[in-house]
Design a protein around this motif. Structure first.
Motif, PDB file in Angstrom:
ATOM      1  N   SER A   1       1.108  -1.078   0.079  1.00 12.80           N
ATOM      2  CA  SER A   1      -0.095  -0.065  -0.060  1.00 12.80           C
ATOM      3  C   SER A   1       0.758   1.371  -0.078  1.00 12.80           C
ATOM      4  N   ALA A   2       2.052   1.217   0.745  1.00 10.21           N
ATOM      5  CA  ALA A   2       2.845   2.552   0.715  1.00 10.21           C
ATOM      6  C   ALA A   2       3.478   2.516  -0.704  1.00 10.21           C
ATOM      7  N   SER A   3       3.739   1.535  -1.018  1.00  8.73           N
ATOM      8  CA  SER A   3       4.416   1.617  -2.722  1.00  8.73           C
ATOM      9  C   SER A   3       3.526   2.343  -3.662  1.00  8.73           C
ATOM     10  N   VAL A   4       2.344   1.932  -3.331  1.00 11.73           N
ATOM     11  CA  VAL A   4       1.146   2.508  -4.326  1.00 11.73           C
ATOM     12  C   VAL A   4       1.036   3.950  -3.940  1.00 11.73           C
ATOM     13  N   TYR A   5       1.115   4.297  -2.881  1.00 11.90           N
ATOM     14  CA  TYR A   5       1.107   5.487  -2.582  1.00 11.90           C
ATOM     15  C   TYR A   5       1.940   6.571  -3.058  1.00 11.90           C
ATOM     16  N   VAL A   6       3.461   5.992  -2.680  1.00 12.08           N
ATOM     17  CA  VAL A   6       4.494   6.997  -3.341  1.00 12.08           C
ATOM     18  C   VAL A   6       4.579   7.096  -4.594  1.00 12.08           C
ATOM     19  N   LEU A   7       4.366   5.895  -5.438  1.00 15.67           N
ATOM     20  CA  LEU A   7       4.489   5.752  -7.065  1.00 15.67           C
ATOM     21  C   LEU A   7       3.199   6.721  -7.398  1.00 15.67           C
ATOM     22  N   ASN A   8       2.091   6.800  -6.847  1.00 12.93           N
ATOM     23  CA  ASN A   8       0.892   7.505  -7.480  1.00 12.93           C
ATOM     24  C   ASN A   8       1.334   8.750  -7.195  1.00 12.93           C
ATOM     25  N   ALA A   9       2.122   9.193  -5.877  1.00 10.38           N
ATOM     26  CA  ALA A   9       2.496  10.633  -5.509  1.00 10.38           C
ATOM     27  C   ALA A   9       3.488  11.099  -6.654  1.00 10.38           C
ATOM     28  N   LEU A  10       4.344  10.003  -7.188  1.00 13.99           N
ATOM     29  CA  LEU A  10       5.254  10.555  -8.162  1.00 13.99           C
ATOM     30  C   LEU A  10       4.821  10.589  -9.456  1.00 13.99           C
ATOM     31  N   GLY A  11       3.538  10.346  -9.875  1.00 13.15           N
ATOM     32  CA  GLY A  11       3.096  10.441 -11.015  1.00 13.15           C
ATOM     33  C   GLY A  11       2.895   9.139 -11.813  1.00 13.15           C
ATOM     34  N   TYR A  12       2.968   8.076 -10.967  1.00 11.90           N
ATOM     35  CA  TYR A  12       2.805   6.800 -11.925  1.00 11.90           C
ATOM     36  C   TYR A  12       1.492   5.833 -11.649  1.00 11.90           C
ATOM     37  N   ASP A  13       0.873   5.501 -12.778  1.00 14.77           N
ATOM     38  CA  ASP A  13      -0.131   4.613 -12.304  1.00 14.77           C
ATOM     39  C   ASP A  13       0.395   3.356 -12.107  1.00 14.77           C
TER      40      ASP A  13
END
Length: 391
Positions: A183-195
């Motif tokens: 979940s943390a990985s999804v959060y960080v990736l989304n926050a950096l602009g990645y689907d």
């Protein structure tokens, strides 16, 4: 990779028995036995493959004691593929068939069955009845903390203008016991602009089956993952053990450890709060020797302002948390873990960051047994919290 019998013998012949691997081998350091060293095991493998020695119980014991940490590969001047030698030897000569493995196989392969097992365990933990289960079923004492199971969406869109897309590998153990990191990985990736795409049909990386000598099952899992993931997107793994296996066997796809991917992202718009604490990092063998990506973890954590990042002393040695090794070889696994616990205690560690589920569960269980209250977190969890993530 898995080798043919001819390739196995040829690869074993490439070892010149120089002995430079010996001080790097965790089992040799503990037993002092040449047969429990990489050089000694290679000699045994060569002899058995050529019918010079029998495929005996004693031979199996020496191969089974190997952690597949691959520290010897990093030290070998001739670049002998020791990991491939051991994987092939287990497939050819040390196939294990047990009731436990047979029962576990469908739960490892199918995530739906894994959910059916973890939901009751989570409910028992919420009702504070897990202790009773552990008293009734001794094997349950090995269970880590059970998080609430997550049913994943197929897509988590970026929360800022899109910069790209990735696939996230869930893994079997990580999905069951460390979904906070996912979940943390999804959060960080989304926050950096990645689907973030999470393929529904993905399965285990195959490492547990390969460790048990079941190459057929391992290859089946690799093929299923190959069909599940889009080749145009990188596959990101939060467990370095899974990532190393996928990189070796799923060669049709681009596989990266998540820290390696994140360190190459654009962080100019990211807001990361300072952390006035020292973080010690434990390098998993699979990250250091398999993926050769341990530096990315330190660089990623350095994006947290004011924090002090230190390597845990003794990082060159395995913690013993190698897949199912803690179950099949508990004595050696615990002996190796004791060195880590001593380093943690002597350095007054309060936060330990490690990038592999096997390491984190094994070390956390040891800390719990010793009554030591220390946070064992994935590096992505640490940085996600400083970016506002709340599990």
């Amino acid at each position: 990779m898995t080798l043919s019998l001819k390739e196995l013998t040829a690869e074993a012949d490439r070892c010149v028995a120089c002995g430079l691997c010996l001080p790097h081998c965790p089992t040799y350091r503990k037993t002092g036995s040449e047969a429990d060293s990489p050089r000694g095991r290679i000699q045994l493998i060569r002899a058995v493959s050529q019918d010079i020695l029998p495929n005996s119980a004693r031979f199996k014991e020496h191969i089974d004691l190997c952690l597949s940490c691959r520290s010897c590969e990093s030290a070998c001047p001739n670049s002998v593929s020791y990991g491939a030698l051991v994987d092939t030897t287990r497939a050819l000569y040390i196939k294990k068939k047990s009731l436990g493995l047979s029962l576990a196989k469908p739960f490892i392969r199918y995530r739906t069955l894994s959910y059916l097992a973890t939901w009751p365990l989570w409910l028992l933990s919420k009702a504070k009845l897990l202790g009773a289960l552990k008293r009734i079923v001794p094997a349950a004492k090995l269970l880590p903390t059970i998080p609430k199971p997550i049913v994943w969406k197929a897509l988590y869109p970026a929360t800022i203008p899109k910069r790209g897309a990735v696939s996230l590998f869930l893994g079997c153990a990580t999905n069951a016991f460390d979904n906070q990191t996912l979940s943390a990985s999804v959060y960080v990736l989304n926050a950096l602009g990645y689907d973030v795409h999470v393929p529904t049909a993905q399965t285990c990386c195959g490492s547990i089956a390969r460790q048990a000598g079941d190459a057929t099952e391992a290859d089946t899992l690799v093929a299923r993952n190959g069909a599940s993931f889009d080749r145009s997107m990188p596959i990101l793994s939060t467990a370095s053990g899974c990532g190393a296996v996928l990189q070796d066997y799923l060669t049709t796809h681009q596989v990266q450890d998540i820290s390696t991917f994140l360190i190459n992202c654009d962080w100019s718009a990211a807001e990361v709060a300072p952390l006035q604490q020292r973080i010690f990092v434990q390098d998993p063998c699979s990250l250091r020797n398999g993926l050769k990506a341990q530096k990315a973890v330190y660089d990623l954590l350095k994006k947290i302002p004011t924090t002090d990042i230190q390597a845990l002393p003794g990082n060159g040695q395995c913690c013993g948390g190698a897949g199912a090794y803690t179950i099949t070889q508990p004595e050696m696994a615990n002996t190796l873990r004791n060195d880590k616990l001593a380093a943690i205690q002597s350095n007054q560690v309060s936060i330990l960051a490690t990038s592999n589920i096997g390491c984190s569960i094994h070390i956390a269980k040891g800390l719990e047994n010793e009554g030591m209250d220390i946070d064992v977190l994935h590096p992505v969890q640490v940085i996600a919290k400083q970016m506002g993530f709340r599990a």
